[in-house]
Design a protein around this motif. Structure first.
Motif, PDB file in Angstrom:
ATOM      1  N   GLU A 122       0.825  -1.202   0.000  1.00 59.67           N
ATOM      2  CA  GLU A 122       0.000   0.000   0.000  1.00 59.67           C
ATOM      3  C   GLU A 122       0.864   1.258   0.000  1.00 59.67           C
ATOM      4  O   GLU A 122       0.459   2.290  -0.539  1.00 59.67           O
ATOM      5  N   GLN A 123       2.044   1.174   0.593  1.00 56.27           N
ATOM      6  CA  GLN A 123       2.950   2.321   0.629  1.00 56.27           C
ATOM      7  C   GLN A 123       3.690   2.515  -0.690  1.00 56.27           C
ATOM      8  O   GLN A 123       4.417   3.497  -0.848  1.00 56.27           O
ATOM      9  N   GLY A 124       3.519   1.578  -1.616  1.00 56.00           N
ATOM     10  CA  GLY A 124       4.106   1.773  -2.933  1.00 56.00           C
ATOM     11  C   GLY A 124       5.402   1.057  -3.187  1.00 56.00           C
ATOM     12  O   GLY A 124       6.199   1.476  -4.038  1.00 56.00           O
ATOM     13  N   TRP A 128       1.262   1.848 -11.679  1.00 56.77           N
ATOM     14  CA  TRP A 128       1.008   3.118 -11.003  1.00 56.77           C
ATOM     15  C   TRP A 128      -0.483   3.447 -10.951  1.00 56.77           C
ATOM     16  O   TRP A 128      -0.945   4.139 -10.038  1.00 56.77           O
ATOM     17  N   TYR A 142      -2.574   3.454  -7.651  1.00 58.71           N
ATOM     18  CA  TYR A 142      -2.173   4.483  -6.691  1.00 58.71           C
ATOM     19  C   TYR A 142      -2.734   5.853  -7.099  1.00 58.71           C
ATOM     20  O   TYR A 142      -3.157   6.643  -6.248  1.00 58.71           O
ATOM     21  N   ASP A 144      -6.403   5.762  -6.275  1.00 62.60           N
ATOM     22  CA  ASP A 144      -6.602   5.926  -4.832  1.00 62.60           C
ATOM     23  C   ASP A 144      -6.452   7.387  -4.418  1.00 62.60           C
ATOM     24  O   ASP A 144      -7.073   7.833  -3.442  1.00 62.60           O
ATOM     25  N   THR A 176       9.150   5.381  -3.976  1.00 64.38           N
ATOM     26  CA  THR A 176       7.964   4.522  -3.859  1.00 64.38           C
ATOM     27  C   THR A 176       6.899   4.998  -4.840  1.00 64.38           C
ATOM     28  O   THR A 176       6.955   6.135  -5.338  1.00 64.38           O
ATOM     29  N   MET A 177       5.914   4.156  -5.076  1.00 58.66           N
ATOM     30  CA  MET A 177       4.822   4.528  -5.977  1.00 58.66           C
ATOM     31  C   MET A 177       3.950   5.619  -5.363  1.00 58.66           C
ATOM     32  O   MET A 177       3.401   6.455  -6.078  1.00 58.66           O
ATOM     33  N   VAL A 178       3.812   5.604  -4.050  1.00 60.33           N
ATOM     34  CA  VAL A 178       3.051   6.663  -3.380  1.00 60.33           C
ATOM     35  C   VAL A 178       3.777   7.990  -3.531  1.00 60.33           C
ATOM     36  O   VAL A 178       3.162   9.030  -3.817  1.00 60.33           O
ATOM     37  N   THR A 217       3.260   9.386  -6.916  1.00 60.97           N
ATOM     38  CA  THR A 217       1.959  10.045  -7.030  1.00 60.97           C
ATOM     39  C   THR A 217       2.014  11.452  -6.448  1.00 60.97           C
ATOM     40  O   THR A 217       1.524  12.416  -7.064  1.00 60.97           O
TER      41      THR A 217
END
Length: 465
Positions: free
Chosen positions: A246-248, A317, A320, A323, A347-349, A352
């Motif tokens: 979830e954190q990416g 991606w 994310y 979201d 990270t992916m987050v 974003t």
């Protein structure tokens, strides 16, 4: 004997990183040896086990690329087998009924502590037959009374324990339910597990379990007890695969990082799953504990973000971005944004958050950046820049660069005098990639509109100064 290994999580929570590392080492060993990877769900803790946790564990393993060859098997579906084996041990005299009350056990414990001895069951019912009618009892295994037990552990080497350190532990509670150290032996033996690979915190359990193997006439498997991981806590949500996802964090990065917690292959740091399957072996698994280093983990993830093809990273991606409330599609523009921004984050987050200005029409101009870079001396040149970009048909980084250089030469402006106002206009701040690539990555109409709005803001800002 063909290699058969198992991963046996309890569905009382998410799949934590320590458990994922255990699963991975079992999986890699099976793949390297051409063996079988079995998944068993140890759900006998009926109060804490939940089906949703089982599903989370299954989903995490599939996502990481460690789907089992067999299973999942569930302990709660094997109670008849456990009862049969308990009866077998009772009939053969390898186990016995114990009628000691909780009060008697506590008194024995306090006495042992007062005398400086290790608290152990007194074995008072071990050889008695005068069983009281109708009284509750547990069933205990008869441990050997003399000698030693030795295992040749794949990781820890030769380990020997004096049997005097071992208690006649309970194999069935007063309600008839079997205990962990009993059922795990029955499961591993009947599932033909050849190698039991688990955390070093189970080493003491191994010496309790060996006499159970012997009493039931089972072959004893080869054991490998992995070093523990410092810096992780099951009480912290960040220790679970689910939360890191979830954190990416990418699945490749998680597998890569946990593979290096206790195992090495020369100086190599980054591994694909295929490389791990090829290189893995217990000759390079160390005995000492490893430390979970969050900064190193972030570095591994950032490297994997660079390794993936931009189109593949953009595809991953999308969830994310959704979201975060952005409506986007997998198209050339998203791939271009991905390629432009991925080197700036880990990270992916973070990707974003860092790229938010590409997906929203709302741009808030940073006051500190405006005060530093929006000066009267650069306004005319920036106005000329916006005007000439409006006329530009070839919306590419190279053509945009040519316009910037033309304006800088004509108005005798340094790069920062035009680049920073551009960044403020497009993103609201001055922290962004190369200004030419930044402008080119925006859709032409969006970029022109923002530059025009930024020019108006620049003009007003200078006028108010």
């Amino acid at each position: 004997m063909s290699v058969r290994v198992r991963f046996a999580p309890s569905p009382t929570g998410y799949l934590h990183m320590g458990g994922a590392r255990t699963a991975l080492f079992n999986y890699l060993f099976a793949r390297k040896e051409g063996g079988t990877f079995v998944l068993r769900i140890e759900d006998t803790d009926l109060e804490r086990s939940k089906p949703e946790y089982t599903q989370v564990i299954l989903d995490a393993m599939e996502w990481l690329g460690m789907s089992p060859d067999e299973g999942p098997y569930y302990q709660t579906q094997r109670f008849d087998l456990y009862r049969e084996k308990i009866d077998e041990l009772l009939a053969a005299g390898h186990a016995y009924k114990c009628f000691s009350t909780p009060e008697e056990l506590e008194a024995d414990r306090e006495k042992a502590l007062a005398e400086g001895r290790k608290p152990m069951y007194s074995r008072k019912w071990r050889d008695r037959t005068d069983h009281p009618e109708g009284e509750p009892f547990v069933i205990r295994i008869k441990m050997p009374l003399e000698g030693t037990l030795t295992i040749n552990d794949m990781v820890q080497g030769t380990v020997t324990v004096d049997v005097k350190e071992l208690d006649d532990f309970i194999i069935a509670r007063s309600d008839g339910s079997p205990t962990y150290n009993f059922v795990v032996v029955v499961d591993d033996a009947t599932m033909n597990i050849s190698h039991v690979i688990r955390g070093n915190d189970h080493l003491n359990n191994t010496f309790r379990q060996i006499p159970v193997y012997q009493a039931l006439g089972y072959d004893i498997p080869t054991f490998g007890h992995l070093p523990l991981i410092d810096g992780l806590s099951k009480r912290k949500g960040s220790a679970s695969v689910q939360v890191y996802r979830e954190q990416g964090f990418l699945k490749e990065a998680i597998v890569n990082y946990i593979s290096r917690l206790g195992w090495s292959h020369g100086d190599q740091e980054l591994f694909t799953m295929a490389e791990l399957e090829s290189f893995f072996g217990f000759d390079h698994v160390g005995r000492s504990s490893s430390t979970f280093d969050q900064d190193k983990f972030l570095w591994v993830n950032s490297e994997w973000m660079k390794r993936l093809e931009p189109e593949e990273l953009a595809k991953r991606w999308l969830p994310y971005l959704e979201d975060a409330g952005y409506s986007v599609e997998l198209d050339e523009r998203l791939v271009a944004i991905t390629a432009l921004m991925r080197d700036r984050v880990n990270t992916m987050v973070a990707l974003t958050e860092e790229s938010h200005y590409f997906f929203t029409e709302d741009v808030t101009y940073d006051e500190k950046a405006s005060k530093k870079w929006l000066k009267a001396g650069g306004l005319e040149g920036f106005g000329a820049l916006v005007s000439r970009l409006e006329q530009l048909e070839d919306w590419s980084a190279s053509s945009i660069e040519a316009v910037y250089k033309e304006v800088m030469a004509e108005f005798e402006l340094g790069m920062a005098k035009v680049a920073q106002p551009t960044r403020i206009a497009l993103t609201g701040a001055t922290n962004s990639p190369s200004v030419y690539d930044l402008v080119a990555t925006f859709e032409r109409d969006v970029a022109i509109a923002r530059l025009q709005k930024g020019l108006a803001y620049y003009t007003e800002y200078v006028g108010d100064a």
